[in-house]
Enzyme design. Sequence first.
Site, PDB file in Angstrom:
ATOM      1  CE  LYS A 295       8.038 -13.317 -13.493  1.00  0.00           C
ATOM      2  NZ  LYS A 295       8.699 -12.988 -14.733  1.00  0.00           N
TER       3      LYS A 295
ATOM      4  CG  PHE B 151      -2.412   6.292  13.496  1.00  0.00           C
ATOM      5  CD1 PHE B 151      -1.533   6.027  14.529  1.00  0.00           C
ATOM      6  CD2 PHE B 151      -2.421   7.565  12.937  1.00  0.00           C
ATOM      7  CE1 PHE B 151      -0.676   7.008  15.010  1.00  0.00           C
ATOM      8  CE2 PHE B 151      -1.568   8.556  13.400  1.00  0.00           C
ATOM      9  CZ  PHE B 151      -0.695   8.282  14.440  1.00  0.00           C
TER      10      PHE B 151
ATOM     11  CG  ASN C 128      -0.216  -0.025   2.509  1.00  0.00           C
ATOM     12  OD1 ASN C 128       0.517   0.912   2.828  1.00  0.00           O
ATOM     13  ND2 ASN C 128      -0.365  -1.094   3.272  1.00  0.00           N
TER      14      ASN C 128
ATOM     15  CE  LYS D 197     -10.637   1.170  11.241  1.00  0.00           C
ATOM     16  NZ  LYS D 197      -9.923   1.725  10.104  1.00  0.00           N
TER      17      LYS D 197
END
Length: 416
Positions: A298, A336, A220, A350
């Site tokens: 892979k 957070f 991310n 949360k």
Amino acid sequence: MTPATGASPLAGRRVLLIVGGGIAAVKAPDLVRRLRERGAAVRCVLTRAGHEFTTPLALSSLSEDRVFTDLFDLTDESEMGHIQLSRQADIVLVAPATANLMGRMAAGLAPDLAATLLLATDKPVMIAPAMNVRMWLHPATQRNLALLRGDGVLVAGPNEGSMACGEFGPGRMAEPLEIVAALEAHFGAEPQSRPLQGLRALVTSGPTHEPIDPVRYIANRSSGKQGHAIAASLAAAGAEVVLVSGPTAQPDPAGVQVVRIETARQMLAACQAALPADIAICAAAVADWRVATEAGEKLKKENGAGPPSLSFAENPDILATLSGMSQGRPGLVVGFAAETEKVIEHAIAKRRRKGCDWIVANDVSPATGTFGGDNNSVTLISDGEPESWPPLSKAEVATRLVQRIAARMGSGGQGA
Ligand code: CTP
């Protein structure tokens, strides 16, 4: 001037700031202002090249002191010698430190006032390098950096980012507040300026990388800036800090033990290994899911089967795990909440779901530029009313959060 941060370890310190030549020199006046806000006295030396980017007038107005340059220096020997100038400070700070200045320092050359002072001083020296990415990565610069570190020179930054020259990568000078935090970490020796002295803190930061096969992974956009800034502020406040970080380009904060990991499961294991801790702050953007079965080789497209379908398994929730510990739970657990809509409502839910004591809600919708950016607009959610802070730099968010933590730990509120 009134110190902005209460008892900053910089209060009463004398900083000799050498401003080298480079576009980052435009940040020097702000750096002077930030140092002075914290009660430091700042005396500036401007190199000839530094003159191209900032002015003696700007620096002298903000430092409320005269500025030394090569021009003045020629007539000034009787008034203020090099040796005296370099030793009247508690620290010599070079910001920006150009490749050229670093080279002169590493080689012990003294062709101008700045380099002479650096050679003559018997005080600690900190550099904040700033240069083009290729220059920073050049083996000569890296060799000079290693030599300087070996000589005990402290290094703040550089950061990664887009550069004035249009390239991208490491080489941008650390932000003034990051340099201030590094100086505070250096000076924070006195107990009164180290409210978290004797406490252990654990911080998670950055993204996690979840492998798909040996060459691909899911990630991310987290930069690690906020988590790293928090670790630096905790260390400046005297805490013994372990920073468990996913892959980021952030430099290791001064005085912090950094454990680098890649996956969420490695992050959890590193956090558990770092316990016990009095304070845990989970600022990492942990991937919620990992690929259920990582391919050993892979994945190839030639087998004719079309695109592979990936199935996912849930990653451990580090914040929830730390919050839910029945034994040895950190006294204060802070999470957070990265949200893109109904920020406060989602963050309150949360906090309850994860069982942490506080949650710092931030809006990460693309328009805010929070992910990867230098600034953050946050709301602190604890037992009372949600408290929205004005837009601040990530370093300022870290400073405020650590002040709040120090107040909470100091008031005996060490339980959940
Ligand atoms: N977190 C964690 N471990 C995870 C996921 C999240 O420790 N596997 C922590 C983050 O570090 C942060 C908090 O949990 O402190 C919230 O993270 P966030 O991404 O906002 O929430 P999610 O748990 O991912 O929930 P959702 O995807 O529903 O927003």
